[in-house]
Design a protein around this motif. Structure first.
Motif, PDB file in Angstrom:
ATOM      1  N   PHE A  94      44.424  41.305  55.766  1.00  0.00           N
ATOM      2  CA  PHE A  94      45.802  40.837  55.626  1.00  0.00           C
ATOM      3  C   PHE A  94      46.279  40.137  56.895  1.00  0.00           C
ATOM      4  O   PHE A  94      47.021  39.153  56.831  1.00  0.00           O
ATOM      5  CB  PHE A  94      46.730  41.998  55.275  1.00  0.00           C
ATOM      6  CG  PHE A  94      46.606  42.478  53.845  1.00  0.00           C
ATOM      7  CD1 PHE A  94      46.438  41.587  52.799  1.00  0.00           C
ATOM      8  CD2 PHE A  94      46.647  43.833  53.557  1.00  0.00           C
ATOM      9  CE1 PHE A  94      46.328  42.017  51.491  1.00  0.00           C
ATOM     10  CE2 PHE A  94      46.536  44.280  52.253  1.00  0.00           C
ATOM     11  CZ  PHE A  94      46.373  43.370  51.210  1.00  0.00           C
ATOM     12  N   ASN A  97      47.373  49.080  48.313  1.00  0.00           N
ATOM     13  CA  ASN A  97      46.476  48.073  48.887  1.00  0.00           C
ATOM     14  C   ASN A  97      45.518  47.521  47.842  1.00  0.00           C
ATOM     15  O   ASN A  97      45.253  46.308  47.800  1.00  0.00           O
ATOM     16  CB  ASN A  97      45.680  48.679  50.048  1.00  0.00           C
ATOM     17  CG  ASN A  97      46.533  48.956  51.261  1.00  0.00           C
ATOM     18  OD1 ASN A  97      47.317  48.120  51.691  1.00  0.00           O
ATOM     19  ND2 ASN A  97      46.400  50.144  51.831  1.00  0.00           N
ATOM     20  N   TYR A 112      45.963  47.282  44.656  1.00  0.00           N
ATOM     21  CA  TYR A 112      46.722  46.381  43.774  1.00  0.00           C
ATOM     22  C   TYR A 112      46.866  45.007  44.421  1.00  0.00           C
ATOM     23  O   TYR A 112      46.553  43.973  43.811  1.00  0.00           O
ATOM     24  CB  TYR A 112      48.099  46.978  43.483  1.00  0.00           C
ATOM     25  CG  TYR A 112      48.960  46.121  42.568  1.00  0.00           C
ATOM     26  CD1 TYR A 112      49.002  46.374  41.203  1.00  0.00           C
ATOM     27  CD2 TYR A 112      49.739  45.078  43.071  1.00  0.00           C
ATOM     28  CE1 TYR A 112      49.792  45.597  40.364  1.00  0.00           C
ATOM     29  CE2 TYR A 112      50.532  44.294  42.240  1.00  0.00           C
ATOM     30  CZ  TYR A 112      50.548  44.568  40.881  1.00  0.00           C
ATOM     31  OH  TYR A 112      51.331  43.779  40.051  1.00  0.00           O
ATOM     32  N   ASN A 113      47.337  44.977  45.659  1.00  0.00           N
ATOM     33  CA  ASN A 113      47.585  43.698  46.328  1.00  0.00           C
ATOM     34  C   ASN A 113      46.295  42.904  46.531  1.00  0.00           C
ATOM     35  O   ASN A 113      46.286  41.671  46.381  1.00  0.00           O
ATOM     36  CB  ASN A 113      48.294  43.945  47.660  1.00  0.00           C
ATOM     37  CG  ASN A 113      49.716  44.452  47.468  1.00  0.00           C
ATOM     38  OD1 ASN A 113      50.339  44.228  46.435  1.00  0.00           O
ATOM     39  ND2 ASN A 113      50.242  45.149  48.467  1.00  0.00           N
ATOM     40  N   VAL A 140      45.234  41.483  43.074  1.00  0.00           N
ATOM     41  CA  VAL A 140      46.018  40.292  42.727  1.00  0.00           C
ATOM     42  C   VAL A 140      45.405  39.060  43.395  1.00  0.00           C
ATOM     43  O   VAL A 140      45.219  38.021  42.746  1.00  0.00           O
ATOM     44  CB  VAL A 140      47.492  40.455  43.160  1.00  0.00           C
ATOM     45  CG1 VAL A 140      48.223  39.118  43.086  1.00  0.00           C
ATOM     46  CG2 VAL A 140      48.188  41.475  42.275  1.00  0.00           C
ATOM     47  N   GLU A 160      50.025  49.841  38.516  1.00  0.00           N
ATOM     48  CA  GLU A 160      51.464  49.920  38.782  1.00  0.00           C
ATOM     49  C   GLU A 160      52.158  50.971  37.923  1.00  0.00           C
ATOM     50  O   GLU A 160      52.891  51.820  38.447  1.00  0.00           O
ATOM     51  CB  GLU A 160      52.120  48.556  38.534  1.00  0.00           C
ATOM     52  CG  GLU A 160      53.620  48.578  38.780  1.00  0.00           C
ATOM     53  CD  GLU A 160      54.276  47.223  38.627  1.00  0.00           C
ATOM     54  OE1 GLU A 160      55.483  47.114  38.931  1.00  0.00           O
ATOM     55  OE2 GLU A 160      53.595  46.258  38.199  1.00  0.00           O
ATOM     56  N   LEU A 162      54.381  46.296  45.957  1.00  0.00           N
ATOM     57  CA  LEU A 162      53.380  45.782  45.020  1.00  0.00           C
ATOM     58  C   LEU A 162      53.682  44.312  44.783  1.00  0.00           C
ATOM     59  O   LEU A 162      54.716  43.963  44.211  1.00  0.00           O
ATOM     60  CB  LEU A 162      53.421  46.564  43.698  1.00  0.00           C
ATOM     61  CG  LEU A 162      53.079  48.050  43.795  1.00  0.00           C
ATOM     62  CD1 LEU A 162      53.365  48.740  42.462  1.00  0.00           C
ATOM     63  CD2 LEU A 162      51.617  48.251  44.186  1.00  0.00           C
ATOM     64  N   VAL A 163      52.787  43.440  45.231  1.00  0.00           N
ATOM     65  CA  VAL A 163      53.073  42.001  45.266  1.00  0.00           C
ATOM     66  C   VAL A 163      52.207  41.282  44.237  1.00  0.00           C
ATOM     67  O   VAL A 163      50.979  41.278  44.332  1.00  0.00           O
ATOM     68  CB  VAL A 163      52.845  41.433  46.681  1.00  0.00           C
ATOM     69  CG1 VAL A 163      53.205  39.966  46.726  1.00  0.00           C
ATOM     70  CG2 VAL A 163      53.681  42.217  47.696  1.00  0.00           C
ATOM     71  N   CYS A 164      52.869  40.656  43.271  1.00  0.00           N
ATOM     72  CA  CYS A 164      52.179  40.132  42.080  1.00  0.00           C
ATOM     73  C   CYS A 164      51.679  38.702  42.217  1.00  0.00           C
ATOM     74  O   CYS A 164      51.296  38.086  41.226  1.00  0.00           O
ATOM     75  CB  CYS A 164      53.103  40.249  40.872  1.00  0.00           C
ATOM     76  SG  CYS A 164      54.566  39.202  40.986  1.00  0.00           S
ATOM     77  N   CYS A 180      58.242  37.728  44.010  1.00  0.00           N
ATOM     78  CA  CYS A 180      57.918  39.077  44.497  1.00  0.00           C
ATOM     79  C   CYS A 180      58.475  39.281  45.896  1.00  0.00           C
ATOM     80  O   CYS A 180      58.617  38.324  46.655  1.00  0.00           O
ATOM     81  CB  CYS A 180      56.401  39.265  44.586  1.00  0.00           C
ATOM     82  SG  CYS A 180      55.501  39.003  43.070  1.00  0.00           S
ATOM     83  N   LEU A 197      54.524  39.820  50.797  1.00  0.00           N
ATOM     84  CA  LEU A 197      53.348  40.600  51.175  1.00  0.00           C
ATOM     85  C   LEU A 197      53.302  40.695  52.697  1.00  0.00           C
ATOM     86  O   LEU A 197      53.411  39.675  53.387  1.00  0.00           O
ATOM     87  CB  LEU A 197      52.081  39.921  50.650  1.00  0.00           C
ATOM     88  CG  LEU A 197      50.751  40.634  50.876  1.00  0.00           C
ATOM     89  CD1 LEU A 197      50.728  41.961  50.135  1.00  0.00           C
ATOM     90  CD2 LEU A 197      49.593  39.751  50.413  1.00  0.00           C
TER      91      LEU A 197
END
Length: 237
Positions: free
Chosen positions: A33, A80, A82-83, A86, A124, A141-143, A148, A151
């Motif tokens: 990141f 983490n 999830y992000n 994505v 989610e 949680l960044v889609c 959103c 991030l």
């Protein structure tokens, strides 16, 4: 006695291995990141050109085991995961203008994570929201879209998770998540607050109560709440 000692040694070794695996995942996620995220936007073109780091992280995540009984590790891992997933979904369809341009992005495409074959919606709604009833998840949680919350360029970590959740929620509520007209006593919120109204009105609170919990300049008096359209454009640099 020997059997008990052997079992204890096995438990200690496996626990140490688990801890090391999770820590490696968190450390490498933090580096990822820091490298590819800036001002809430993702350098998808650079990730696309060099996918090795992202794939390594998701391979690590596939073998990790987490339990909701260890809530902070569990939550930090799945946020983490999830992000990262994505970003993987965007890269698999790159170039793209929006996650919604790709059929099944949230509810059909599956990722192998922590021994599960799972969609983004499953992470989610089933693993996080349904288990912990914490509206702050919506701010971390960044889609993959501009609408959103941004991030961050760090991993979410068990030891700092609560502070990170608080920080991101406060930033959103005092930032672009709301549009406030104090003269007309009107506030527009992101459609996230409309879609997940139940998350923001737990324990008899109203949406305005939730907003005032985190907003520096409180909404005093009776405000009329409405929602502005969600921006699904890709959150790219």
């Amino acid at each position: 006695m020997k059997k008990q000692i052997i079992i204890l040694v096995i438990i200690l070794v496996s626990t140490k291995g688990f801890s090391q695996d999770v820590n490696v995942f968190f450390n490498k996620t933090n580096t990822f990141f820091e490298t590819y995220v800036s001002n809430g936007k993702v350098a998808y073109s650079k990730v696309y050109e060099n996918q090795e780091g992202l794939n390594e992280l998701l391979n690590l995540a596939e073998a990790i085991s987490v339990s909701k009984n260890d809530a902070k590790n569990y939550q930090a891992f799945w946020i983490n995961a999830y992000n990262l997933s994505v970003i993987k979904g965007i890269i698999e369809n790159y170039p793209t203008n929006s996650p919604l341009d790709n059929a099944g992005f949230f509810d059909k495409t599956k990722y192998s994570l922590a021994g599960k074959n799972i969609t983004l919606n499953d992470i989610e709604h089933k693993l996080l929201r349904a288990q912990f009833n914490d509206a702050r998840f919506h701010f971390v949680l960044v889609c993959g879209a501009v609408g959103c919350p941004p991030l961050i360029n760090k991993a979410y970590l068990p030891d700092t998770l609560d502070a990170q959740l608080e920080t991101q929620t406060k930033k959103a509520i005092n930032g672009d998540f709301l549009r406030v007209n104090t003269k007309k006593k009107r506030v527009q919120a992101s459609q996230i607050m409309e879609w997940y109204k139940g998350d923001f009105t737990m324990k008899g609170e109203s949406e305005i109560d939730f907003i005032n919990k985190y907003r520096t300049e409180k909404l005093e008096g009776k405000y009329k709440l409405s929602y502005f359209p969600y921006d699904w454009k890709l959150n790219k640099q």
